[in-house]
Write an enzyme that holds these catalytic residues in place. Structure first.
Site, PDB file in Angstrom:
ATOM      1  N   HIS A 128      -1.180   0.290  -9.458  1.00 20.16           N
ATOM      2  CA  HIS A 128      -1.852  -0.797  -8.520  1.00 20.16           C
ATOM      3  C   HIS A 128      -2.427  -2.014  -9.311  1.00 20.16           C
ATOM      4  O   HIS A 128      -3.712  -2.207  -9.096  1.00 20.16           O
ATOM      5  CB  HIS A 128      -2.845  -0.088  -7.676  1.00 20.16           C
ATOM      6  N   ARG A 145       1.004  -1.111   0.141  1.00 21.12           N
ATOM      7  CA  ARG A 145       0.160   0.105  -0.037  1.00 21.12           C
ATOM      8  C   ARG A 145       0.946   1.007  -0.045  1.00 21.12           C
ATOM      9  O   ARG A 145       1.926   1.216   0.682  1.00 21.12           O
ATOM     10  CB  ARG A 145      -0.842  -0.040   1.118  1.00 21.12           C
TER      11      ARG A 145
HETATM   12  P1  NAP Z   1      -1.407 -11.694   4.884  1.00 17.29           P
HETATM   13  O1  NAP Z   1      -1.564 -12.978   4.684  1.00 17.29           O
HETATM   14  O2  NAP Z   1      -2.553 -11.122   6.127  1.00 17.29           O
HETATM   15  O3  NAP Z   1      -0.055 -11.496   5.472  1.00 17.29           O
HETATM   16  C1  NAP Z   1       0.347 -10.138   6.184  1.00 17.29           C
HETATM   17  C2  NAP Z   1       1.919 -10.524   6.796  1.00 17.29           C
HETATM   18  O4  NAP Z   1       2.097  -9.105   7.371  1.00 17.29           O
HETATM   19  C3  NAP Z   1       1.799 -11.563   7.877  1.00 17.29           C
HETATM   20  O5  NAP Z   1       3.246 -12.052   7.765  1.00 17.29           O
HETATM   21  C4  NAP Z   1       2.065 -10.702   9.140  1.00 17.29           C
HETATM   22  O6  NAP Z   1       2.946 -11.127  10.133  1.00 17.29           O
HETATM   23  C5  NAP Z   1       2.801  -9.338   8.471  1.00 17.29           C
HETATM   24  N1  NAP Z   1       2.629  -8.258   9.539  1.00 17.29           N
HETATM   25  C6  NAP Z   1       1.472  -7.647   9.576  1.00 17.29           C
HETATM   26  N2  NAP Z   1       1.665  -6.676  10.674  1.00 17.29           N
HETATM   27  C7  NAP Z   1       2.751  -6.773  11.005  1.00 17.29           C
HETATM   28  C8  NAP Z   1       3.836  -5.786  11.854  1.00 17.29           C
HETATM   29  N3  NAP Z   1       3.215  -4.617  12.370  1.00 17.29           N
HETATM   30  N4  NAP Z   1       5.096  -6.129  11.731  1.00 17.29           N
HETATM   31  C9  NAP Z   1       5.477  -7.307  11.286  1.00 17.29           C
HETATM   32  N5  NAP Z   1       4.739  -7.967  10.245  1.00 17.29           N
HETATM   33  C10 NAP Z   1       3.612  -7.637  10.070  1.00 17.29           C
HETATM   34  O7  NAP Z   1      -1.782 -10.617   3.660  1.00 17.29           O
HETATM   35  P2  NAP Z   1      -1.462 -10.934   2.339  1.00 17.29           P
HETATM   36  O8  NAP Z   1      -2.579 -11.746   1.739  1.00 17.29           O
HETATM   37  O9  NAP Z   1      -0.027 -11.641   2.053  1.00 17.29           O
HETATM   38  O10 NAP Z   1      -1.431  -9.420   1.677  1.00 17.29           O
HETATM   39  C11 NAP Z   1      -0.527  -8.397   2.093  1.00 17.29           C
HETATM   40  C12 NAP Z   1      -0.978  -7.157   1.509  1.00 17.29           C
HETATM   41  O11 NAP Z   1      -0.713  -6.988   0.148  1.00 17.29           O
HETATM   42  C13 NAP Z   1      -2.397  -6.777   1.570  1.00 17.29           C
HETATM   43  O12 NAP Z   1      -2.859  -6.518   2.967  1.00 17.29           O
HETATM   44  C14 NAP Z   1      -2.451  -5.630   0.661  1.00 17.29           C
HETATM   45  O13 NAP Z   1      -2.510  -4.454   0.940  1.00 17.29           O
HETATM   46  C15 NAP Z   1      -1.411  -6.028  -0.296  1.00 17.29           C
HETATM   47  N6  NAP Z   1      -1.714  -6.550  -1.759  1.00 17.29           N
HETATM   48  C16 NAP Z   1      -1.487  -5.718  -2.923  1.00 17.29           C
HETATM   49  C17 NAP Z   1      -1.832  -5.830  -3.921  1.00 17.29           C
HETATM   50  C18 NAP Z   1      -1.530  -5.101  -5.209  1.00 17.29           C
HETATM   51  O14 NAP Z   1      -1.840  -5.143  -6.349  1.00 17.29           O
HETATM   52  N7  NAP Z   1      -0.584  -4.135  -5.159  1.00 17.29           N
HETATM   53  C19 NAP Z   1      -2.467  -7.244  -4.255  1.00 17.29           C
HETATM   54  C20 NAP Z   1      -3.053  -7.932  -3.276  1.00 17.29           C
HETATM   55  C21 NAP Z   1      -2.609  -7.581  -1.818  1.00 17.29           C
HETATM   56  P3  NAP Z   1       2.084 -12.439  10.918  1.00 17.29           P
HETATM   57  O15 NAP Z   1       2.268 -13.490   9.658  1.00 17.29           O
HETATM   58  O16 NAP Z   1       3.133 -12.695  11.838  1.00 17.29           O
HETATM   59  O17 NAP Z   1       0.732 -12.200  11.277  1.00 17.29           O
HETATM   60  C1  GLV Z   2      -5.265  -5.242  -4.117  1.00 18.20           C
HETATM   61  O1  GLV Z   2      -4.493  -4.330  -3.739  1.00 18.20           O
HETATM   62  C2  GLV Z   2      -5.559  -6.004  -3.012  1.00 18.20           C
HETATM   63  O2  GLV Z   2      -5.748  -6.007  -1.733  1.00 18.20           O
HETATM   64  O3  GLV Z   2      -6.187  -7.194  -3.203  1.00 18.20           O
END
Ligand code: NAP
Ligand code: GLV
Length: 309
Positions: A272, A224
């Site tokens: 994005h 983000r």
């Molecule tokens: P997720 O499965 O919830 O994983 C989040 C990770 O971040 C977990 O490993 C978590 O640690 C870690 N985390 C959260 N808060 C933290 C902190 N304060 N300190 C250290 N580590 C922390 O999420 P995801 O599905 O992988 O997605 C991640 C993000 O990618 C989304 O929230 C979204 O904003 C972004 N995204 C972007 C796109 C795009 O097109 N640009 C697409 C999809 C997603 P723990 O495992 O220890 O809980």
């Molecule tokens: C895209 O940014 C998502 O959070 O899936």
């Protein structure tokens, strides 16, 4: 059961069609044709305007279009007694890994320098660096971070991950918690941000953390825009501390006309779209959650309000 679909960016008619194909019995309302707010049981939303979700008195499920839910939690008045689910989708995950690999390799194989040389008609051999000599650090070792980390290991990079809890991923050095952030940053030749945006992670890519990266590091933010302090990143690029940055997400989207990122010679901007939710692929898990709601079964892929992701 009535489903409201709202998004300022997604084609809501396509989502309506994909869901209707699986669940013809659902009463689907495409914003702004919502009808009576009291009818709405489920809201499928992306960046809803403040006040929309709190205005639905009989809401029973909030479902995000995407993996990240910061755009929903941004409204302080959303009904927190109502479950909030996010998307976890294999194709989206692969899409993010493609994006990370593409831009890590772009840096690793010095593509920008070769393109510059081509434009100047200069044949210049560039000394190679082995993948095993580079450390790629992933902030956020969740669904997306872990998948990308494994593929980077397969490519021969040294891979480190930073998350809240300790992780056991083959070939990946795990760092966790605020107390280990600095040690993690000090070894990252490439820093990839795949964190959720929460109060704890907002502005995490800032002057202090950038200064801990080794000189010449490269930053990839596909999480983000709010993770980055734009002026601090620009300063690190302009002072030649960083080699470059790839940015898919921005503090203000669309990126405003005239923003220095647009024309910065060391910055790659993408709109994005690192990893998108595709209606036909994601509709089944949304319909499954609606069926679960109807049957009184547990909703899947729930967001933990206390963690904010
Ligand atoms: P997720 O499965 O919830 O994983 C989040 C990770 O971040 C977990 O490993 C978590 O640690 C870690 N985390 C959260 N808060 C933290 C902190 N304060 N300190 C250290 N580590 C922390 O999420 P995801 O599905 O992988 O997605 C991640 C993000 O990618 C989304 O929230 C979204 O904003 C972004 N995204 C972007 C796109 C795009 O097109 N640009 C697409 C999809 C997603 P723990 O495992 O220890 O809980
Ligand atoms: C895209 O940014 C998502 O959070 O899936």
């Amino acid at each position: 059961m009535a489903l409201l679909i709202y998004s300022p960016t997604h084609p809501v008619a396509d989502w309506g069609a994909a869901i209707r194909a699986l669940a013809p019995d659902l009463d689907i309302r495409l914003w702004p044709d919502m009808g009576d707010p009291a009818d709405i049981d489920v809201a499928l939303v992306w960046k809803p305007p403040a006040g929309l979700l709190p205005s639905l008195p009989n809401l029973k499920l909030m479902q995000s279009f995407g993996a990240g839910v910061d755009g929903i939690l941004a409204d302080p008045n959303i009904p927190r007694h109502v479950p909030l689910a996010r998307v976890v989708d294999g194709n989206l995950t692969i899409g993010m890994t493609e994006y990370v690999l593409l831009h890590v390799l772009h840096f690793h194989r010095q593509v920008a320098a070769m393109q510059q040389n081509q434009r100047s008609g200069r044949w210049q051999w560039l000394p190679p660096v082995a993948a095993s000599e580079r450390v790629v650090g992933i902030m956020g070792m969740g669904t997306l971070g872990c998948h990308a980390a494994k593929k980077l290991v397969d490519f021969g990079f040294q891979v480190a991950g930073w998350s809240r809890g300790l992780k056991a991923v083959d070939g990946v050095t795990s760092f966790h918690g605020d107390e280990h952030l600095d040690g993690f940053l000090r070894i990252c030749n490439v820093l990839v941000c795949l964190l959720p945006l929460t109060p704890a992670t907002r502005g995490i890519i800032c002057r202090r953390t950038l200064s801990l990266l080794p000189r010449g590091a490269y930053v990839i933010n596909a999480a983000r825009g709010g993770h980055v302090v734009d002026d601090d990143l620009l300063h690190a690029l302009d002072s030649d501390w960083l080699s470059g940055a790839t940015l898919d997400v921005f503090n203000e989207e669309p990126l405003r006309e005239g923003h220095p990122f647009w024309t910065h010679p060391k910055v790659t901007v993408t709109p994005h779209n690192a990893a998108d939710s595709i209606p036909a692929q994601v509709a089944p898990q949304i319909v499954d959650n609606i069926r679960r709601l109807q049957a009184g079964q547990p909703i899947l892929r729930l967001v933990d309000y206390s963690r904010g992701y």
